[in-house]
Structures are given as structure tokens and as C-alpha cells.
Write a protein that holds these residues in place. Structure first.
Motif, short mmCIF file in Angstrom:
data_model
loop_
_atom_site.label_atom_id
_atom_site.label_comp_id
_atom_site.label_asym_id
_atom_site.label_seq_id
_atom_site.Cartn_x
_atom_site.Cartn_y
_atom_site.Cartn_z
N ALA A 57 0.84 -1.20 0.00
CA ALA A 57 0.00 0.00 0.00
C ALA A 57 0.87 1.25 0.00
CB ALA A 57 -0.91 -0.01 1.22
N MET A 58 1.92 1.20 0.84
CA MET A 58 2.77 2.37 1.00
C MET A 58 3.58 2.68 -0.25
SD MET A 58 5.20 2.87 4.18
CE MET A 58 6.62 2.81 3.16
N LYS A 114 2.83 2.12 -3.26
CA LYS A 114 2.03 2.15 -4.48
C LYS A 114 2.60 1.12 -5.44
CE LYS A 114 1.50 7.12 -4.16
NZ LYS A 114 2.92 7.51 -3.90
N GLY A 145 7.26 0.63 6.71
CA GLY A 145 5.86 0.31 6.50
C GLY A 145 5.47 -1.08 6.94
N THR A 188 -4.19 -0.60 5.63
CA THR A 188 -4.07 0.63 4.84
C THR A 188 -4.63 1.81 5.64
OG1 THR A 188 -4.49 -0.79 2.95
CG2 THR A 188 -4.41 1.56 2.54
N LYS A 210 -2.60 5.11 6.77
CA LYS A 210 -3.05 6.45 6.38
C LYS A 210 -3.17 7.33 7.61
CE LYS A 210 -5.54 5.60 2.13
NZ LYS A 210 -6.84 5.14 1.61
N VAL A 215 0.92 6.35 4.52
CA VAL A 215 0.38 6.33 3.16
C VAL A 215 -0.33 7.65 2.94
CG1 VAL A 215 -1.33 5.28 1.65
CG2 VAL A 215 0.11 3.84 3.06
N SER A 242 -3.01 9.73 1.46
CA SER A 242 -4.28 9.38 0.84
C SER A 242 -4.69 10.41 -0.20
CB SER A 242 -5.36 9.26 1.90
OG SER A 242 -5.25 10.32 2.82
#
Lengths: 499, 163, 322
Positions: free
Chosen positions: C102-103, C105, C159, C311, C315, C320, C322
């Protein structure tokens, strides 16, 4: 002294005839797989580990050690004979070793590599027995800033591989540093220079680069100039065996290589590459025949090979005393222990000394076997060079690609191999040195992450690099190494004037 | 790049066009590094971000580009002999063929045999059929030895599945 | 001389042949990738699988490969690209990978692999060097509140679960989670050395990685993330020290994308057999892992929910964007 008794007990087990046979088979199998470029000793052990499951514990451990040493020596053999380093740690060996082979001195090169490995392995094993507790204390206190300082020392000594022009040498180094940036950033997890290609997230594999630049690049270069003068290879010129002079020129590099390899190998993030580079440049500086470097100096094979082997023994220090597997190879050693449901850790030395020393004794015996097996084969190996040129180079390319195909059968990886081949060809054509590219790729990323860790810990204060005594000392050594050649030159001129 | 070889090296103080191309390539590489670094975001509040090192290396490459340009303009590059480009392309063709065969699932033996023959031809051999046979036998032996006996995974095509 | 060597080569070949012969068709030759450096949790899981699968006779051979870096993003990319459609490969992964992907991408996501099963759960621990003035979780909390920048945490990749936990710990004690000074190391070995050497304030990891060091007294554990104290352990939980931090690091095993239903069943069956084998139970006991076996659709569901949860956590602490 207990350690010594335990080691002797381990030896007694290892030299039983059946176990010796297992060691021989292990060395043979290990060499067979290890000669493939890209398949280093750790992978060789991983591939062949299942074979050892079938044997009794003692035999299995011994065959395991044999495979490991065979795999390691296989990489050096190809580095010397066909300029194809099997793994990153044998790159320094290729620099001088292949030049020796081309000059008909492949025999002494292979011999000094094998004997140097043996000498270094023996000394490092003794070091392991007596210095491990002290050394491990030193190793855990080696922080990020100290690693960074060690990298600075390594970077300064890289210039030994630069060849004639500093500008072209630095250009090569910076190309290597650039390649080292490719892939996911270790500290923030962001992709750099990957351009959205998933395969590039892995970064550039050192062996792909080295095999491309060394083996493929060389084949392209030789073929491009074939119409000028056909290169005639004489497999043996002079003695097949090491001469008295070879021995005289080898023994000090063996010892110095061990001095670099063992302590650096014991560091949790030390590795085998840095000691081999340090050894190479030290030998070049200290040699009485510096003009031979780049043309096949035996010191340049003896030192790095000893350093490589000693660093492997060094990784056993944190593994056996702390249970820290600090390299892929050490992790495979761990697998060797885990066959018996043992988890190396701080208590292993105390709880199961028999197995620990059994393994160490096995490593030692395997090293002897390697010598027994390979020295008689040296004559056979160098005859490979008598193969007619078209088949020799065709065979080298098949071999070089087979390694990459086996390690990572992807189109992107093979294209990278071909691309690096073209790069190696162009660099040879325009007289850019090859080795600094590989050095940059290996050292760049390590230096960057350690520096960034050190900066995070110190909250961005660069003085932290000087506050650690170890780091300050190493930076001092780097500075001296940088300045010393100029000072020496000045002194030399001064002396010349005096005469 | 290999075509503009000639023997400019013999006449010093002449602009070396290949050297200029190298310098431009280095400058372009530096530009790519800076552009790529500008795409990164720093999510670490302490110490150095991920973009610092690329920029440092880019600066180094920029300086080296200038250095190489000066050398090229002075004609200081080492002398080069003419190159047999046809032979080089032949080997590169062999590598391309190898990659294509592996990529299309043709297997290890045909791929490496193709490379073997192309390389032998580039080195002046003209007996293509004989080389095909030699290459086939050699790569088959390699395949059997490494894939079957030592359980190394090599890509298998229709031919390899016969073993 | 020559006949001697020929005989040896013969012996070697005969030996490998003997090793390769029995019941090739029934037994699997598997490759398990640990997308982390040797010594870390995933590596240990992969090697434990290797041990159990071979010992229980489910697979003829299991080869473990290590592909380290960035919370497994490097490994999964290679796995998805290199092992596509290969029914003999598996990859160990877990909590860390969810966050890392997630972090980053990452162009490769967990939706691309074929979930097989969740295997284990491990409780996390925070340790300090034995000589540290910090004795309890509250001491660490006080240090964080005094000057958050000066409290350095060593742990796994950016992460990952250790990183998430550092942020959660800071949040739970009322410090600014975004300002946590977290230093990622690429393997358990490297971070352990940094903690033992006193280079960082505290270390975060799973229990198994530091267990030996805690028992030998080189490290002091100041808290664990479980609801209740672990059986047979006197390490206090964060909860009982008044810090709301409950977290488990689960580990699972995945198959490559593009495998057939039949290949998936073969792998799922092999893993199920392994989980039920005595060899596996022995391994769990030895490593101190909790069995958390979950397979099939239930696991696929869990994976989806966990992805959303992680996630969100990332965030909320600013890891992350957003």
C-alpha cells in the motif's frame, strides 16, 4: 583450551574414511554446480541440500561443508579461466586471474587460489575457535556510521582498479553507482529508476552485471578485433605448477587477505566483497611488481581469494555466538543445523559444542579435500583454454547465459545481460575500466543505506560520523589512503633530488 | 556507435565524435536521475530522504560529462582500431534469438544451441551444420546434467520434456 | 589417477540418481520464496515449511530462496513475474507485505497472487538493551513524550508491522505518530546487532527473533502486544501497562498467479497435510509460534479485510498519503 579439545574431537569424526568420501563427493558436486556463473555457494548448497538429507548426521554435515567449499571454488575457477566471475566475491579474482590464464599462467593462478583459500580457511577457523566471543562484541558495536566509514575506505581504494585515466575510472564508478540506485529504496520503500518495470524493482543483480560486462563484453570485443590479429592462447607457458617466485609472492597476500576477510566477514553487514576489494588494492599498493597489475599479477589472485574464504569463516562468528545469520551462506549453515532441530543462538556453543565443532572440523576437512581434488585437476582445467577460439567463446557464452537462465529465467534479466554485454564491449573499445562499475553497484547501495541510518539516528547531524571512535579512525584511514600516494610521490621526488 | 570507428586516434587534437556522444549520454543519464529523484516523496522526517543520493550521483555524472567532453574535444581518447561490426551483430543476433526462444517457451536446448552456432560463426567458423550438432550435444548434456541430476530448474520446451 | 577420479564421479552421479529416483510422480518438488533477508520471520517460516514438508514426506524436496527488500515488495514482484503459472512454487508473506504494498504504491498487489492459507500468528515485542535505563513501557512512553526525535526504533522494513507498531505505540501514549524516528533494517540480524550495540533506543520485532537474546539476558523485553501474557512468560502486555496496543503479525503462504484450479488444490492439500503433521506441530512449539491456520475462502476474505485495516492504520499515521 576446551575449544581446542572440542575441535580435535570434531576432527576425529571428520577424518573417518567414509566421511572423507562424503567430503569428496560433496566437493565434486559443489564444484559442478558452482562453476555456473550466478550460482554462488549459498545457492549451490540450497540446491544440493536435499542430497545430504539421505545421510547420517555426521556424513551429511561433512558433505554439506564439501558442497559449500566446492561451490565457492567453482566460482573462482571460471573467473580465472574464462573471465566469468561466478559470484560477486570472485570478481576481484577475475581481474588478475584471467590475465594470468591468458598469459599461460592459469595453473599457478588456480593453485594460488586453492592454496590461498586453504591457508585463509585454516587461519580463520583457528580465529573462530579463539577469538569468536571477543570478535562478536566488536561486531555488534559496529554501527551504521562505522559501516559508512568502512565504505569510504573501500571507495578510496577502488581507484586501484581505475587503469590509466582517472576521469574514465570515475565515469565507470558513477555508472555503477547509478545502476545501484535502480529498484526499491530500502529505507522508504519507494521505487527509484524503475520506470514502472516490475522486474527492475529487484534492482540490478550483481552477477548479471558482472557476467555481462566481463564474459559477454569480452567475447564481443575479441570478435570485433579478430581481423587484426588472431589472439593465440597458450594454455601453459613456463611451469604448470607454482614456481618458487610464485610462492614468495603469494604467501604474504594470503595472510593479508585473511586479515581483511575474517573480521569484516564477522560484521553483521560486512560481506565478502569489501574484503576482496580491499585486499586487491592493498596488494597493488604493496606489490614489488605494480606494473604487472592489470596484466596478471599473482598477488591480485592470492589476496582476494584468501579474503573471500576467510570472510566466509568470519560469518560463522555471529551465527554461532548470537544465532545471527548475516549472509545467505550463513543462512544455509543454519539450515544445516536445523536438520537436527537445532537453533543456533547465544546458547548453542554451550549446549551442543559437539555439533558446532563438528561443523567447523568438517569445513576444515572439506577445505583439505578441495585441495586434494583440485590441484591434480589444474592441468586438465587449463587445457580447456586450448579449445579452438570459435568453440571456446561459443562455449563461454552458453555457460554465461546458462547461469543467468538458471538463476532467473526472465526475458528482462536476459536482456539486461545482453545490454551489459554491449556496454562491456563499448567500454573496452573506448578504454573505460570495467571493474569500477561492479564495485559501484555493490558498494553504492550499502554506503547509502548505512549513511541514511546514521543520519536518522543522529537527527541529521553529520558530526555523528566523527563521534564514534571506530568511524573516526576509519575515515582517517580513508583520508590517509587518499593522500598517501601523492605524499609518497613527493617523497620519492625529494629522495631522487637528494641523490 | 561502432560504425564511426575509423582511426581518428592517430591524429591528435581532432574532435572525437564518439567521445562527444559518450559525454552527451552521461549528461542525459544525469538528467534522468534528477527527474526520477524529483518524483520521490520524502516520508522520513529525520536524516536524508531517498532523493539525496540520486542528486549527488547526478552532480557527479554531470561533472564527468564535462570532463569527458573536454577529453573528446581535445581528441585525447585512446586510439581505436577498426571493428568487425558484422561479427558483433552476429553474436548480438544470437543473444536476441536466445532471449526470443526462452521468452516464447522454446526451451533451454534450442535457445543455447542458437547462441552457440551464432557465436562460432561470428568467430569465423563456416560449418554451420557441424556446429549445430556440436552445440546441440553440448547444451543437451548441460541440460541433463544440471536439470535432471542436480535439480536446477532450467526452462523446458517441447524438446526438454522428452528427457 | 584417472580411474580413481572417474570412479568418484561415478559414485557422485549414482548418489544423486539414487536421491532423485523414489516415487517422482507422487512427490512434489517445491520452491518456497521467503521475500526477506535470511534470518527474519518469513525466512524462518519458509525454512520451517521446508523442514516439515520434507520430514512429513509430503514433498521430496523443498528449496528456499531469499529475495530481500522493502517489506517483500521486491519479492512479490519477482514472484508474480517469475513464477507465473508455476504450480511448484509458493511464497511466504504476511502482515508486513500488506502495508508495504500500500505504501509503495507497488505495481504488484496481493490481488495478483493466489492465496493458499494463513499459517501462524506471532506476538510482537519491544526490547531495549540490558543496560538501558528504560525498564517498562511507561518509561519508554515518557521518553517519547519528552523528545520523540531522540527515541530511535530499529525494526524491519519501512511500512512493515514493526514500523506500524512504532507508530501505534506513539499514538497510544499520546505522542505524535508522524514524528516517530524509525530506522528500517533489511533483516532481523542487522537490527539485532544495532540494538545489542546500543545504537538505537529500542527494537521492535516478533518474539521469536529476540527470544534467545531475551532469555540470555542481553535484551530486556518491556512489553508484548497480546491480549494476555503469553503462556510461560513473565513479560507484561502493553495492555496491563495501560497502553492500548494489541497486534499480531500473521504469516501466510501464497501461490503464484495463473495457476490452474488443480494446481491450487494440490498446493492447498499439501499445506493442509503439513499443518496437521507432527513435524509442523514440533516446529511451532520450537519457534513459539501460534497456529493460526485458515484456508480457502475464509482466508481470502480475511486477507481482503486485513488489507483495508492496515491501509487505514498507515493512512492515519501518515505513512500512506491518501
Amino acid at each position: 583450551m576446551d575449544a581446542f579439545v572440542a575441535l580435535a574431537n570434531g576432527m576425529a569424526v571428520a577424518i573417518q574414511p567414509m566421511n572423507m568420501l562424503y567430503a569428496l563427493i560433496g566437493v565434486l558436486l559443489g564444484t559442478a554446480v558452482g562453476v555456473l556463473p550466478g550460482i554462488g555457494p549459498a545457492l549451490t548448497v540450497a540446491l544440493l541440500l536435499p542430497v545430504t538429507y539421505k545421510l547420517d548426521p555426521g556424513g551429511s554435515l561433512i558433505m554439506f561443508a564439501g558442497i559449500y567449499y566446492g561451490g565457492m571454488y567453482g566460482g573462482s575457477t571460471t573467473a580465472i579461466l574464462i573471465n566469468t566471475p561466478g559470484e560477486s566475491a570472485s570478481m576481484a579474482t577475475a581481474l588478475e586471474g584471467n590475465k594470468m590464464a591468458k598469459a599461460g599462467r592459469g595453473g599457478p593462478a588456480l593453485a594460488t587460489a586453492a592454496i590461498g583459500s586453504f591457508v585463509a580457511g585454516t587461519i580463520a577457523t583457528i580465529g573462530l575457535a579463539f577469538l569468536a566471543p571477543w570478535l562478536v562484541d566488536f561486531a555488534v558495536h559496529f554501527g551504521p556510521e562505522d559501516y559508512f566509514a568502512l565504505m569510504c575506505v573501500a571507495f578510496v581504494t577502488v581507484s586501484a582498479t581505475f587503469g590509466s585515466s582517472p576521469i574514465r575510472g570515475l565515469t565507470s564508478l558513477f555508472i555503477g553507482l547509478t545502476l545501484g540506485l535502480v529498484g526499491i529504496d530500502k529505507l522508504t520503500g519507494q521505487p527509484r529508476l524503475a520506470f514502472g518495470i516490475p522486474e527492475l524493482l529487484d534492482g540490478v543483480e550483481v552477477t548479471t552485471l558482472a557476467v555481462g560486462l566481463f564474459a559477454v563484453g569480452e567475447a564481443l570485443y575479441v570478435v570485433s578485433r579478430r581481423h587484426h590479429s588472431e589472439e593465440k592462447l597458450e594454455p601453459v607457458r613456463g611451469s604448470l605448477w607454482m614456481t618458487k617466485e610464485d610462492w614468495q609472492r603469494s604467501w604474504k597476500p594470503w595472510l593479508r587477505g585473511t586479515m581483511f576477510g575474517f573480521p569484516i566477514g564477522a560484521l553483521p553487514a560486512g560481506g565478502a566483497e569489501i574484503p576482496t576489494f580491499l585486499s586487491y588494492s592493498t596488494e597493488k599498493r604493496l606489490s614489488k611488481h605494480p606494473e604487472e597489475f592489470g596484466k596478471g599479477a599473482i598477488e591480485g589472485v592470492a589476496g582476494p581469494e584468501a579474503a573471500n574464504n576467510a570472510s566466509a569463516a568470519g560469518t560463522l562468528v555471529p551465527l554461532l555466538t548470537l544465532g545471527l545469520p548475516t549472509s545467505a551462506t550463513a543462512a544455509m549453515m543454519l539450515a544445516g543445523f536445523q536438520q537436527y532441530g537445532l537453533n543456533p543462538g547465544p546458547l548453542l556453543f554451550a549446549e551442543r559444542p559437539d555439533l558446532v565443532w563438528g561443523l567447523i572440523a568438517s569445513l576444515f576437512i572439506a577445505n583439505v579435500m578441495l585441495l586434494v581434488l583440485n590441484l591434480p585437476l589444474v592441468g586438465l582445467w587449463v587445457k580447456l583454454l586450448a579449445i579452438p577460439q570459435p568453440w571456446l567463446y561459443a562455449g563461454i557464452l552458453v555457460f554465461a547465459t546458462t547461469g543467468t537462465i538458471a538463476a532467473k529465467p526472465s526475458v528482462v534479466e536476459l536482456s539486461m545481460l545482453a545490454g551489459f554485454g554491449v556496454m562491456g564491449f563499448l567500454m573496452r573499445r573506448f578504454d573505460f575500466p570495467i571493474a569500477p562499475v561492479v564495485v559501484g553497484l555493490i558498494l553504492g547501495p550499502i554506503a547509502e543505506s548505512q549513511l541514511r541510518r546514521a543520519m536518522s539516528i543522529s537527527l541529521g547531524d553529520p558530526m555523528a560520523l566523527l563521534q564514534s571512535p571506530m568511524s573516526a579512525t576509519l575515515l582517517g584511514i580513508a583520508l590517509i589512503a587518499l593522500v598517501a600516494p601523492f605524499v609518497m610521490q613527493g617523497l620519492g621526488r625529494f629522495k631522487a633530488n637528494e641523490d | 556507435m561502432t560504425s564511426d570507428s575509423g582511426s581518428q586516434g592517430s591524429a591528435p587534437r581532432r574532435i572525437d565524435s564518439a567521445g562527444v556522444v559518450i559525454a552527451l549520454a552521461l549528461a542525459a543519464l544525469a538528467a534522468v536521475l534528477v527527474w526520477d529523484a524529483s518524483q520521490l516523496q520524502s516520508n522520513n522526517p529525520y536524516g536524508m530522504g531517498p532523493h539525496v543520493m540520486p542528486v549527488v550521483i547526478a552532480v557527479g555524472l554531470g561533472i564527468l560529462a564535462i570532463g569527458n567532453l573536454v577529453e573528446a574535444l581535445r581528441g585525447n581518447l585512446p586510439a581505436r582500431e577498426s571493428a568487425d561490426t558484422k561479427a558483433v551483430w552476429l553474436i548480438l543476433g544470437g543473444l536476441a534469438l536466445l532471449i526470443a526462444i526462452i521468452g516464447l517457451g522454446g526451451g533451454f536446448i534450442p535457445a543455447t544451441t542458437a547462441l552457440f552456432v551464432a557465436t562460432a560463426t561470428a568467430f569465423g567458423r563456416r560449418a554451420i551444420l557441424a556446429d549445430l550438432a556440436i552445440g546441440f550435444v553440448m547444451t543437451t548434456l548441460i541440460y541433463v546434467a544440471f536439470s535432471r541430476l542436480l535439480t536446477l530448474s532450467l526452462p523446458a520446451g517441447p524438446l526438454e520434456r522428452l528427457f | 589417477m584417472i580411474p580413481f577420479y572417474t570412479r568418484l564421479i561415478g559414485a557422485a552421479v549414482a548418489l544423486t540418481l539414487a536421491a532423485a529416483s523414489p516415487a517422482l510422480s507422487q512427490q512434489l518438488e517445491l520452491k518456497v520464496m521467503a521475500p526477506a533477508a535470511p534470518g527474519g520471520g518469513w525466512d524462518q517460516t519458509a525454512r520451517a515449511m521446508q523442514q516439515a514438508l520434507v520430514a512429513a514426506g509430503i514433498a521430496r524436496s523443498v528449496q528456499v530462496t531469499n529475495v530481500a527488500g522493502a517489506g517483500g515488495s521486491v519479492g512479490i514482484a519477482q514472484f508474480v513475474n517469475g513464477a507465473k503459472g508455476d504450480g511448484n512454487q509458493m511464497m511466504v508473506n504476511g502482515f508486513v507485505m500488506v502495508g508495504a504494498l500500500a505504501m509503495n504504491k507497488s505495481p504488484v498487489t496481493l490481488e495478483q497472487v493466489t492465496p493458499i492459507a494463513r499459517l501462524t500468528e506471532e506476538i510482537q515485542v519491544i526490547v531495549v538493551p540490558a543496560s538501558s535505563p528504560i525498564k517498562t513501557a511507561q518509561d519508554l512512553a515518557a521518553a517519547l513524550k519528552a523528545d520523540i526525535a531522540k527515541v530511535t526504533f530499529a525494526g524491519g522494513s519501512a511500512g512493515g508491522v514493526d514500523h506500524v507498531m512504532a507508530a501505534l505505540f506513539a499514538g497510544a501514549v499520546g505522542a505524535d505518530a508522524k514524528k516517530v524516528n524509525y530506522i528500517p533494517f533489511s533483516g532481523g540480524g542487522e537490527s539485532l546487532a544495532a540494538i545489542l550495540g546500543g545504537k538505537v533506543t529500542a527494537g521492535i520485532s516478533g518474539m521469536s527473533e529476540y527470544d534467545g537474546q531475551i532469555k540470555s539476558g542481553k535484551l530486556r523485553a518491556i512489553g508484548v502486544t497480546s491480549e494476555k501474557r503469553l503462556p510461560g512468560s513473565d513479560i507484561p502486555t502493553f495492555k496491563e501497562q495501560g497502553i492500548d496496543l494489541v497486534l499480531a503479525n500473521w504469516r501466510a503462504v501464497m501461490a503464484p498467479p495463473g495457476i490452474t484450479a488443480e494446481q491450487k488444490k494440490t498446493l492447498s492439500d499439501a499445506v493442509e497435510k503439513m499443518v496437521k503433521s507432527d513435524a509442523w506441530k514440533e516446529v511451532l512449539k520450537q519457534k513459539g509460534w501460534d497456529d493460526a491456520y485458515l484456508s480457502g475462502d475464509a482466508f481470502a476474505d480475511f486477507l481482503k479485510k486485513e488489507t483495508v485495516r492496515v491501509t487505514d492504520v498507515l493512512k492515519s499515521v501518515g505513512l500512506v498519503k491518501s
